[in-house]
Write a protein that holds these residues in place. Structure first.
Motif, PDB file in Angstrom:
ATOM      1  N   HIS A 139       0.814  -1.221   0.000  1.00  0.00           N
ATOM      2  CA  HIS A 139       0.000   0.000   0.000  1.00  0.00           C
ATOM      3  C   HIS A 139       0.849   1.273   0.000  1.00  0.00           C
ATOM      4  O   HIS A 139       0.466   2.293  -0.579  1.00  0.00           O
ATOM      5  CB  HIS A 139      -0.943   0.012   1.198  1.00  0.00           C
ATOM      6  CG  HIS A 139      -2.032  -0.989   1.070  1.00  0.00           C
ATOM      7  ND1 HIS A 139      -3.118  -0.786   0.253  1.00  0.00           N
ATOM      8  CD2 HIS A 139      -2.195  -2.220   1.614  1.00  0.00           C
ATOM      9  CE1 HIS A 139      -3.915  -1.856   0.308  1.00  0.00           C
ATOM     10  NE2 HIS A 139      -3.368  -2.734   1.128  1.00  0.00           N
ATOM     11  N   TYR A 140       1.997   1.199   0.659  1.00  0.00           N
ATOM     12  CA  TYR A 140       2.885   2.368   0.740  1.00  0.00           C
ATOM     13  C   TYR A 140       3.289   2.853  -0.666  1.00  0.00           C
ATOM     14  O   TYR A 140       3.407   4.056  -0.917  1.00  0.00           O
ATOM     15  CB  TYR A 140       4.116   1.982   1.569  1.00  0.00           C
ATOM     16  CG  TYR A 140       5.309   2.888   1.389  1.00  0.00           C
ATOM     17  CD1 TYR A 140       5.423   4.080   2.107  1.00  0.00           C
ATOM     18  CD2 TYR A 140       6.327   2.554   0.483  1.00  0.00           C
ATOM     19  CE1 TYR A 140       6.518   4.904   1.931  1.00  0.00           C
ATOM     20  CE2 TYR A 140       7.410   3.384   0.304  1.00  0.00           C
ATOM     21  CZ  TYR A 140       7.510   4.557   1.017  1.00  0.00           C
ATOM     22  OH  TYR A 140       8.584   5.384   0.840  1.00  0.00           O
TER      23      TYR A 140
ATOM     24  N   GLY B  31       0.361   4.824  -1.961  1.00  0.00           N
ATOM     25  CA  GLY B  31      -0.173   5.768  -0.981  1.00  0.00           C
ATOM     26  C   GLY B  31       0.804   6.859  -0.596  1.00  0.00           C
ATOM     27  O   GLY B  31       0.405   8.005  -0.354  1.00  0.00           O
ATOM     28  N   SER B  32       2.101   6.530  -0.531  1.00  0.00           N
ATOM     29  CA  SER B  32       3.065   7.518  -0.021  1.00  0.00           C
ATOM     30  C   SER B  32       4.211   7.815  -0.978  1.00  0.00           C
ATOM     31  O   SER B  32       4.646   8.964  -1.062  1.00  0.00           O
ATOM     32  CB  SER B  32       3.664   7.029   1.304  1.00  0.00           C
ATOM     33  OG  SER B  32       2.684   6.971   2.299  1.00  0.00           O
ATOM     34  N   LEU B  33       4.732   6.791  -1.649  1.00  0.00           N
ATOM     35  CA  LEU B  33       5.925   7.042  -2.479  1.00  0.00           C
ATOM     36  C   LEU B  33       5.566   7.647  -3.841  1.00  0.00           C
ATOM     37  O   LEU B  33       6.166   8.638  -4.261  1.00  0.00           O
ATOM     38  CB  LEU B  33       6.717   5.732  -2.643  1.00  0.00           C
ATOM     39  CG  LEU B  33       8.034   5.826  -3.410  1.00  0.00           C
ATOM     40  CD1 LEU B  33       8.975   6.861  -2.799  1.00  0.00           C
ATOM     41  CD2 LEU B  33       8.741   4.453  -3.451  1.00  0.00           C
ATOM     42  N   MET B  34       4.599   7.048  -4.527  1.00  0.00           N
ATOM     43  CA  MET B  34       4.276   7.544  -5.865  1.00  0.00           C
ATOM     44  C   MET B  34       3.847   9.016  -5.889  1.00  0.00           C
ATOM     45  O   MET B  34       4.223   9.736  -6.813  1.00  0.00           O
ATOM     46  CB  MET B  34       3.205   6.670  -6.542  1.00  0.00           C
ATOM     47  CG  MET B  34       3.721   5.415  -7.207  1.00  0.00           C
ATOM     48  SD  MET B  34       5.064   5.661  -8.409  1.00  0.00           S
ATOM     49  CE  MET B  34       4.303   6.731  -9.606  1.00  0.00           C
TER      50      MET B  34
ATOM     51  N   GLU C  13      14.270  11.000   2.806  1.00  0.00           N
ATOM     52  CA  GLU C  13      13.824  10.236   3.986  1.00  0.00           C
ATOM     53  C   GLU C  13      13.195   8.913   3.586  1.00  0.00           C
ATOM     54  O   GLU C  13      13.426   7.870   4.198  1.00  0.00           O
ATOM     55  CB  GLU C  13      12.773  11.039   4.776  1.00  0.00           C
ATOM     56  CG  GLU C  13      13.377  11.988   5.761  1.00  0.00           C
ATOM     57  CD  GLU C  13      12.314  12.581   6.686  1.00  0.00           C
ATOM     58  OE1 GLU C  13      11.255  11.965   6.900  1.00  0.00           O
ATOM     59  OE2 GLU C  13      12.570  13.681   7.186  1.00  0.00           O
ATOM     60  N   HIS C  14      12.366   8.979   2.548  1.00  0.00           N
ATOM     61  CA  HIS C  14      11.706   7.743   2.095  1.00  0.00           C
ATOM     62  C   HIS C  14      12.746   6.736   1.606  1.00  0.00           C
ATOM     63  O   HIS C  14      12.678   5.547   1.937  1.00  0.00           O
ATOM     64  CB  HIS C  14      10.707   8.053   0.973  1.00  0.00           C
ATOM     65  CG  HIS C  14       9.417   8.640   1.484  1.00  0.00           C
ATOM     66  ND1 HIS C  14       8.211   7.981   1.405  1.00  0.00           N
ATOM     67  CD2 HIS C  14       9.152   9.832   2.072  1.00  0.00           C
ATOM     68  CE1 HIS C  14       7.265   8.735   1.934  1.00  0.00           C
ATOM     69  NE2 HIS C  14       7.802   9.862   2.340  1.00  0.00           N
ATOM     70  N   LEU C  15      13.699   7.222   0.804  1.00  0.00           N
ATOM     71  CA  LEU C  15      14.689   6.294   0.247  1.00  0.00           C
ATOM     72  C   LEU C  15      15.572   5.717   1.350  1.00  0.00           C
ATOM     73  O   LEU C  15      15.965   4.542   1.283  1.00  0.00           O
ATOM     74  CB  LEU C  15      15.519   6.988  -0.837  1.00  0.00           C
ATOM     75  CG  LEU C  15      14.733   7.256  -2.133  1.00  0.00           C
ATOM     76  CD1 LEU C  15      15.577   8.031  -3.143  1.00  0.00           C
ATOM     77  CD2 LEU C  15      14.247   5.960  -2.771  1.00  0.00           C
TER      78      LEU C  15
ATOM     79  N   GLN D 164       4.314  -3.919  -6.490  1.00  0.00           N
ATOM     80  CA  GLN D 164       3.940  -2.508  -6.335  1.00  0.00           C
ATOM     81  C   GLN D 164       5.167  -1.607  -6.147  1.00  0.00           C
ATOM     82  O   GLN D 164       5.211  -0.499  -6.669  1.00  0.00           O
ATOM     83  CB  GLN D 164       2.991  -2.349  -5.138  1.00  0.00           C
ATOM     84  CG  GLN D 164       1.573  -2.792  -5.430  1.00  0.00           C
ATOM     85  CD  GLN D 164       0.912  -1.936  -6.509  1.00  0.00           C
ATOM     86  OE1 GLN D 164       0.950  -2.278  -7.691  1.00  0.00           O
ATOM     87  NE2 GLN D 164       0.327  -0.816  -6.126  1.00  0.00           N
ATOM     88  N   MET D 165       6.155  -2.073  -5.395  1.00  0.00           N
ATOM     89  CA  MET D 165       7.330  -1.226  -5.110  1.00  0.00           C
ATOM     90  C   MET D 165       8.307  -1.172  -6.279  1.00  0.00           C
ATOM     91  O   MET D 165       9.063  -0.210  -6.423  1.00  0.00           O
ATOM     92  CB  MET D 165       8.065  -1.745  -3.865  1.00  0.00           C
ATOM     93  CG  MET D 165       7.376  -1.437  -2.554  1.00  0.00           C
ATOM     94  SD  MET D 165       7.170   0.336  -2.250  1.00  0.00           S
ATOM     95  CE  MET D 165       8.864   0.867  -2.023  1.00  0.00           C
TER      96      MET D 165
END
Ligand code: GSH
Length: 222
Positions: free
Chosen positions: A100-101, A104-107, A149-151, A175-176
């Protein structure tokens, strides 16, 4: 028959990868992006009101959103192969988190980066320097630090494991993979060796290579 409405240079590569992992038969209907706006053609709106790709039809089912498509295909055709058992709650939750991340958050960060980077090119001549300034500011103040931060979080997860879940390839990897491949193509992974190795691992997979043979390599829009 499963039919994938596939937009070139898009997240739809994910769905093709999953179909190849599961070794399912499928048809691919390919759509070209508009050469100026880079948007999908109107014909995709005949399949789903938002006209975004991927969309999958399977009998009388029409399903959009790559994450929902992954859930559907795994639930119907291949759950055991690609996700941890629900008996192991921690592993299951971890796999679902990454699944989901990704959207929801990265893309959203990658889409914002793409949209802002196009501002100067798409602005009238006199406004171009202002548009460039806006892009630079949004990047410096928000997008670049957020992405870093995400990476860093993703790198820390992949460094000891080499994959997102206890199973490989999982719905989380499907997904990732796409955002990380996009970051690799845009040269954003220099400081992230574990993510770089992970992208290379996907691209060495026979199922991924079948996608490339059928649909061509993943490319950046614009
Ligand atoms: N969250 C959706 C996003 C779908 C989406 O925005 N797809 C892009 C391609 S990567 C698209 O169709 N863009 C063309 C357009 O917006 O016209 C998903 O994961 O499927």
């Amino acid at each position: 028959m499963i039919r994938v409405h596939h937009l070139e240079k898009s997240r739809s590569h994910r769905v093709l990868w999953l179909l190849e992992i599961l070794q399912l038969d499928y048809e691919m209907v390919t759509y070209a992006r508009d050469s100026d706006s880079q948007l999908a053609p109107r014909a995709l709106k005949d399949i789903h009101p938002l006209g975004k790709s991927p969309v999958v039809t399977d009998g009388d089912i029409t399903i959009a959103e790559s994450g929902a498509i992954v859930d559907y295909l795994l639930m119907r055709y291949g759950q055991e192969q690609t996700e941890p058992s629900t008996d192991n709650s921690a592993a299951w939750v971890n796999e679902r988190y990454w699944r989901h991340y990704a959207e929801g958050s990265l893309m959203p960060l990658l889409v914002m980066r793409l949209v802002f980077s196009q501002l100067p090119r798409q602005s009238p001549l006199l406004v171009k320097p202002i548009a460039k300034g806006i892009n630079d500011t949004v990047n410096a103040r928000f997008l670049a630090p957020q992405l870093a931060e995400h990476l860093a979080m993703i790198e820390a997860h992949l460094e000891p494991r080499g994959q997102f879940s206890t199973t490989w390839p999982s719905g989380a990897d499907v997904q990732m993979g796409f955002p990380l491949q996009v970051l690799s193509l845009s040269g954003s992974l220099r400081d992230f060796p574990a993510i770089t190795r992970y992208v290379a691992r996907i691209e060495a997979e026979p199922a991924w290579q079948r996608v490339v043979e059928r649909a061509g390599p993943l490319m950046l829009p614009m």
